[in-house]
Design an enzyme around this catalytic site. Structure first.
Site: not given
Ligand code: FE2
Length: 125
Positions: A16-18, A46, A52, A109, A112
């Site tokens: 999960e990149k976040h 990310h 974004h 983010c 997100h």
């Molecule tokens: Fe994001």
């Protein structure tokens, strides 16, 4: 309406990149200064565009047996392509602790939302 604590998401940072990834020693000596890095997108990058991006990372310390977190560091990332400049979402600092506890990172983010992770840290001597 959700409480803010319910809005923090977490996951395995390898998938999960976040998730903010905390890099710090597992054991340190009391009164010794050590380096801590918190990065988002360590395994999976990310996006870093005006539309974004990761806006900030904060780092907290929670001593064992305490219910009051201490804010250790706060980094804001404010360039996402303006004038071809990009700030990558990495917070770096140096810390000195006297008690075992946890390092807790949070990140944001703009699309997100809020993310968190934590690591235990042992303080000897
Ligand atoms: Fe994001």
């Amino acid at each position: 309406m959700s409480k803010i604590t319910e809005l923090y998401q977490t996951a395995d940072w390898k998938n999960e990149k976040h998730v903010p990834v905390i890099t710090a020693p597992e054991k340190v000596k009391s009164e010794d200064l050590f380096d801590v890095e918190v990065a988002v997108g360590k395994e999976i990058a990310h996006p870093n565009t005006m539309e974004h991006h990761i806006a900030w990372i904060k780092l907290y310390y929670l001593a064992k047996d305490s219910d009051k977190a201490v804010e250790i560091a706060d980094s804001r990332f404010t360039a996402h392509g303006e004038g071809d400049a990009f700030t990558e979402p990495t917070l770096k600092t140096a810390v000195k602790l006297n008690k075992c506890g946890k390092l807790i990172a949070t990140s944001y983010c703009n699309i997100h939302g809020l993310w968190t992770s934590e690591v235990d840290i042992t303080v000897e001597g």
